[in-house]
Design an enzyme around this catalytic site. Structure first.
Site, PDB file in Angstrom:
ATOM      1  N   TYR A   2       0.830  -1.202   0.000  1.00 39.99           N
ATOM      2  CA  TYR A   2       0.000   0.000   0.000  1.00 39.99           C
ATOM      3  C   TYR A   2       0.866   1.254   0.000  1.00 39.99           C
ATOM      4  O   TYR A   2       2.015   1.233   0.425  1.00 39.99           O
ATOM      5  CB  TYR A   2      -0.958   0.018   1.209  1.00 39.99           C
ATOM      6  CG  TYR A   2      -0.313   0.241   2.563  1.00 39.99           C
ATOM      7  CD1 TYR A   2      -0.215   1.526   3.108  1.00 39.99           C
ATOM      8  CD2 TYR A   2       0.186  -0.819   3.304  1.00 39.99           C
ATOM      9  CE1 TYR A   2       0.351   1.736   4.357  1.00 39.99           C
ATOM     10  CE2 TYR A   2       0.749  -0.624   4.549  1.00 39.99           C
ATOM     11  CZ  TYR A   2       0.837   0.657   5.081  1.00 39.99           C
ATOM     12  OH  TYR A   2       1.411   0.867   6.308  1.00 39.99           O
ATOM     13  N   CYS A   3       0.279   2.340  -0.516  1.00 36.45           N
ATOM     14  CA  CYS A   3       0.908   3.659  -0.468  1.00 36.45           C
ATOM     15  C   CYS A   3      -0.106   4.625   0.125  1.00 36.45           C
ATOM     16  O   CYS A   3      -0.952   4.218   0.926  1.00 36.45           O
ATOM     17  CB  CYS A   3       1.404   4.098  -1.843  1.00 36.45           C
ATOM     18  SG  CYS A   3       0.113   4.305  -3.106  1.00 36.45           S
ATOM     19  N   TRP A   4      -0.045   5.901  -0.248  1.00 35.44           N
ATOM     20  CA  TRP A   4      -0.915   6.888   0.396  1.00 35.44           C
ATOM     21  C   TRP A   4      -2.374   6.735  -0.040  1.00 35.44           C
ATOM     22  O   TRP A   4      -3.273   6.654   0.785  1.00 35.44           O
ATOM     23  CB  TRP A   4      -0.414   8.299   0.070  1.00 35.44           C
ATOM     24  CG  TRP A   4      -1.198   9.372   0.758  1.00 35.44           C
ATOM     25  CD1 TRP A   4      -2.139  10.189   0.207  1.00 35.44           C
ATOM     26  CD2 TRP A   4      -1.138   9.732   2.146  1.00 35.44           C
ATOM     27  NE1 TRP A   4      -2.671  11.044   1.158  1.00 35.44           N
ATOM     28  CE2 TRP A   4      -2.071  10.783   2.360  1.00 35.44           C
ATOM     29  CE3 TRP A   4      -0.394   9.271   3.236  1.00 35.44           C
ATOM     30  CZ2 TRP A   4      -2.271  11.375   3.591  1.00 35.44           C
ATOM     31  CZ3 TRP A   4      -0.593   9.866   4.471  1.00 35.44           C
ATOM     32  CH2 TRP A   4      -1.513  10.903   4.644  1.00 35.44           C
TER      33      TRP A   4
END
Length: 358
Positions: free
Chosen positions: A94-96
């Site tokens: 996951y990222c932002w």
């Protein structure tokens, strides 16, 4: 065989070989899924560089520079972190916001042949889940609050109860702070507290490990522990809970505090600076008395005066305001192992069951 990433908005319903947060170190430090590792595809400096180019040059140029940096970092991660992963390796990435950063890593890993999941919406999806859960999950439990004046060993006693199988919500441990003016944790130097968001992540993880059939023990904290706040739903439940209050003689409390706060004696300048915050409340004369005790290294006298002048009146006020539902009271002659063992035995036999799951 190459595959395509799987997208999910409920990653907490499954288990993974590893949870990978590809955001920058700074984003990761502020908050992340507990247990996640940080493999940035853009580090702090690179992210700032790309952002500057985006604003000052053009989005197209920023994407070119960013892509080069991302795949440079991905190449390093493949050589250093993923080299020994087996075929059945199954990561969650996951990222932002679930955008380019997580998709870039997920696509490469999927092309290798691993089954990769990506959080749709990224960290923002996770954060919304934390807020939602903390609004309602604390309501599922029955709480028992352990009360007692500063130096009564409440945290120590709760940890002894935990070793005996009780469900204990150790808020001070999660907040990395003992909850008072002098409560900063030390290990050779002051230790930082988690951010408010990461404190809530840790709190949710702890609550999810509890069984609602058994009581949850918690200390009579303020709603603010150092610089972090207890969520409103939990705080209201704590104030409504039944309390067990322990009474320990002042001399025994002073002795215990001297054992628990050696860093304040080793760093009298730090202690003096912290006490300076009380000048407006207690006046210049009282502050001078405390400073003189520090200069004379009269530690027992200083701690006794701090208890009688500041901590005990503050405790009495907080009990009247927040924790007035005292159901049982116990007096301990000291905080020796035998005294605490007798207390725990009394709690079990007199109706305040420890709530053991063993």
């Amino acid at each position: 065989m190459p595959s395509t990433p799987v997208y999910t908005q409920q990653p907490w319903l499954e288990t993974y070989s590893e949870i990978i947060d590809v955001r920058s170190e700074g984003e990761f430090a502020e908050d992340h899924i507990p247990g996640a590792i940080n493999l940035p595809v853009l580090n702090n400096e690179e992210r700032a560089e790309v952002g500057t180019i985006y604003k000052q040059v053009s989005p197209f140029t920023a994407r070119k520079v960013g892509a080069a940096l991302v795949y440079q970092n991905l190449s390093r991660h493949l050589r250093e972190h993923f080299a020994d992963k087996e075929k059945d390796y199954r990561p969650l990435v996951y990222c932002w916001r679930g955008g380019q950063r997580s998709n870039s890593m997920a696509w490469v890993l999927a092309q290798i042949g691993w089954r990769v999941s990506v959080i749709e919406g990224g960290y923002k999806t996770y954060r919304a889940y934390v807020r939602e859960q903390l609004a309602k999950l604390p309501l599922d439990f029955t709480y028992q609050v352990l009360c007692g004046k500063t130096g009564s060993g409440k945290t120590y006693i709760l940890r002894q109860m935990q070793q005996r199988g009780a469900q204990v919500l150790d808020l001070e441990n999660l907040a990395n702070h003992r909850g008072s003016l002098l409560g900063e944790e030390w290990h050779d130097k002051p230790l930082a507290q988690p951010s408010q968001k990461y404190f809530e992540s840790l709190l949710l993880q702890q609550l999810q490990s509890f069984d609602s059939r058994f009581p949850v023990w918690v200390e009579s904290e303020s709603n603010k522990i150092g610089q972090v706040y207890v969520p409103q739903s939990l705080w209201l439940k704590m104030k409504q809970a039944s309390c067990v209050e322990i009474h320990v003689p002042t001399a025994a409390r002073v002795e215990f505090l001297l054992q628990q706060y050696p860093h304040l004696i080793e760093h009298p300048d730090v202690l003096q600076a912290k006490l300076g915050h009380l000048k407006e409340r207690y006046g210049k004369q009282k502050l001078s008395q405390w400073y003189e005790a520090i200069a004379q290294q009269a530690w027992a006298d200083l701690f006794q005066d701090l208890l009688s002048s500041h901590y005990d009146p503050t405790y009495t006020h907080s009990m009247q305001r927040d924790f007035h539902n005292v159901k049982q009271e116990f007096s301990l002659p000291n905080l020796s192992d035998s005294s605490i063992a007798k207390l725990l035995a009394s709690l079990t036999t007199q109706g305040a069951a420890l709530g053991s799951k063993k």
